[in-house]
Motif scaffolding. Structure first.
Motif, short mmCIF file in Angstrom:
data_model
loop_
_atom_site.label_atom_id
_atom_site.label_comp_id
_atom_site.label_asym_id
_atom_site.label_seq_id
_atom_site.Cartn_x
_atom_site.Cartn_y
_atom_site.Cartn_z
N LEU A 46 60.25 -1.61 65.04
CA LEU A 46 61.27 -2.11 65.95
C LEU A 46 61.33 -3.63 65.75
CD1 LEU A 46 63.21 -1.56 68.30
CD2 LEU A 46 61.24 -1.64 69.84
N CYS A 47 62.45 -4.11 65.24
CA CYS A 47 62.59 -5.52 64.88
C CYS A 47 63.45 -6.25 65.90
CB CYS A 47 63.22 -5.65 63.50
SG CYS A 47 62.21 -4.92 62.19
N PHE A 48 63.04 -7.47 66.21
CA PHE A 48 63.75 -8.33 67.17
C PHE A 48 64.09 -9.65 66.49
CE2 PHE A 48 61.11 -5.52 69.61
CZ PHE A 48 61.76 -5.30 70.81
N ALA A 49 65.32 -10.10 66.64
CA ALA A 49 65.71 -11.41 66.13
C ALA A 49 66.28 -12.23 67.28
CB ALA A 49 66.75 -11.28 65.03
N SER A 50 65.94 -13.51 67.30
CA SER A 50 66.54 -14.45 68.25
C SER A 50 67.64 -15.19 67.53
CB SER A 50 65.50 -15.46 68.74
OG SER A 50 64.54 -14.82 69.52
N LEU A 51 68.81 -15.20 68.16
CA LEU A 51 69.96 -15.90 67.61
C LEU A 51 70.35 -17.00 68.58
CD1 LEU A 51 72.05 -12.72 66.68
CD2 LEU A 51 70.44 -13.95 65.23
N LEU A 52 70.58 -18.18 68.05
CA LEU A 52 71.06 -19.32 68.83
C LEU A 52 72.41 -19.70 68.25
CD1 LEU A 52 70.40 -21.35 71.09
CD2 LEU A 52 69.41 -22.82 69.33
N GLU A 55 72.98 -18.23 64.92
CA GLU A 55 72.02 -18.52 63.86
C GLU A 55 70.67 -17.92 64.20
OE1 GLU A 55 69.76 -22.34 61.76
OE2 GLU A 55 71.29 -22.70 63.27
N GLN A 56 70.09 -17.19 63.26
CA GLN A 56 68.78 -16.58 63.49
C GLN A 56 67.70 -17.65 63.45
OE1 GLN A 56 67.95 -12.62 61.90
NE2 GLN A 56 66.21 -13.55 60.87
N ILE A 57 66.96 -17.78 64.57
CA ILE A 57 65.95 -18.84 64.66
C ILE A 57 64.54 -18.30 64.87
CG2 ILE A 57 67.62 -20.54 65.48
CD1 ILE A 57 66.21 -20.13 68.30
N ALA A 58 64.41 -17.01 65.18
CA ALA A 58 63.09 -16.44 65.45
C ALA A 58 63.11 -14.95 65.17
CB ALA A 58 62.67 -16.72 66.89
N PHE A 59 61.91 -14.39 65.04
CA PHE A 59 61.79 -12.98 64.69
C PHE A 59 60.46 -12.43 65.21
CE2 PHE A 59 60.40 -9.57 61.84
CZ PHE A 59 61.53 -8.76 61.82
N ALA A 60 60.44 -11.15 65.52
CA ALA A 60 59.22 -10.43 65.86
C ALA A 60 59.42 -8.97 65.47
CB ALA A 60 58.91 -10.53 67.35
N ARG A 61 58.31 -8.33 65.13
CA ARG A 61 58.36 -6.92 64.75
C ARG A 61 57.28 -6.19 65.51
NH1 ARG A 61 56.07 -3.85 60.16
NH2 ARG A 61 54.96 -5.73 59.52
N LEU A 72 52.12 -5.83 67.87
CA LEU A 72 53.07 -6.92 67.65
C LEU A 72 52.67 -7.68 66.39
CD1 LEU A 72 55.43 -8.70 68.74
CD2 LEU A 72 53.67 -9.98 69.99
N VAL A 73 53.62 -7.87 65.48
CA VAL A 73 53.35 -8.57 64.22
C VAL A 73 54.55 -9.44 63.84
CG1 VAL A 73 51.78 -6.77 63.35
CG2 VAL A 73 54.21 -6.61 62.85
N THR A 107 48.65 -4.27 71.07
CA THR A 107 47.73 -5.16 70.37
C THR A 107 48.49 -6.20 69.57
OG1 THR A 107 47.63 -3.74 68.41
CG2 THR A 107 46.01 -3.32 70.15
N LEU A 108 47.76 -7.22 69.16
CA LEU A 108 48.26 -8.22 68.24
C LEU A 108 47.08 -8.98 67.68
CD1 LEU A 108 48.09 -11.36 69.54
CD2 LEU A 108 49.86 -10.43 70.98
N ALA A 109 47.33 -9.70 66.62
CA ALA A 109 46.32 -10.58 66.04
C ALA A 109 46.95 -11.96 65.92
CB ALA A 109 45.87 -10.07 64.68
N THR A 110 46.22 -12.99 66.33
CA THR A 110 46.70 -14.36 66.20
C THR A 110 45.53 -15.27 65.89
OG1 THR A 110 47.96 -16.13 67.25
CG2 THR A 110 46.52 -14.85 68.69
N SER A 111 45.80 -16.28 65.10
CA SER A 111 44.74 -17.24 64.80
C SER A 111 44.88 -18.51 65.63
CB SER A 111 44.75 -17.60 63.31
OG SER A 111 45.99 -18.18 62.96
N ASP A 112 46.06 -18.73 66.23
CA ASP A 112 46.25 -20.01 66.91
C ASP A 112 47.18 -20.01 68.12
OD1 ASP A 112 48.58 -19.55 65.50
OD2 ASP A 112 48.66 -21.54 64.59
N LYS A 113 47.72 -18.89 68.53
CA LYS A 113 48.69 -18.87 69.64
C LYS A 113 48.17 -18.10 70.85
CE LYS A 113 51.77 -21.15 67.35
NZ LYS A 113 51.73 -22.58 67.49
#
Length: 142
Positions: A46-52, A55-61, A72-73, A107-113
């Motif tokens: 399931l893909c999500f895109a943020s449009l401003l 214009e596509q400025i962000a994404f999540a899957r 979440l990746v 679940t998700l994996a993050t190194s810095d957020k």
């Protein structure tokens, strides 16, 4: 009045070429991913895109069974738009999506957020002794 901000799961509106370019060249987690593998991953999630203003400025899957589990990746905001709250706005829509509400485990994996995801209820595993993984961070570089 501000620019129109939209989050979409409509694959016809998502610029997968731009997502591929970012993940392949700018991400630390998918650098070098072959295009055919990327395409298969996108088709099966399931893909999500943020449009401003269009214009596509962000994404999540999200990889999910839409019933009990999700992972979440591939979350990113393009560099020139970072620091404006767009990641938070994108994630608000991700976690409100009808197929992702009421899941037993997300679940998700993050190194810095960590701070960003804590706002949405994420924390270190309650029972880390029950979790295992197989992980090869250099698999696309072989």
């Amino acid at each position: 009045m501000g620019l129109r901000f939209e989050v979409t799961t409509d694959t016809a509106k998502i610029d997968f070429d731009a997502v591929y370019r970012f993940l392949n060249a700018e991400s630390s987690w998918a650098e070098g991913i072959p295009r055919d593998l990327f395409d298969r991953a996108m088709r099966n999630a399931l893909c999500f895109a943020s449009l401003l203003a269009g214009e596509q400025i962000a994404f999540a899957r999200v990889i999910t069974d839409c019933a009990t589990f999700a992972n979440l990746v591939d979350v990113f905001v393009v560099p020139e738009y970072r620091g404006n709250g767009y990641a938070t706005r994108l994630l608000e829509q991700v976690f409100a999506h009808p197929d992702l509400v009421g899941l037993r485990r997300f679940t998700l994996a993050t190194s810095d957020k960590h701070g960003l995801y804590e706002k949405f209820g994420f924390h270190a595993p309650l029972r880390p002794d029950t979790l295992m993984e197989r992980y090869d961070p250099d698999i696309y570089k072989k």
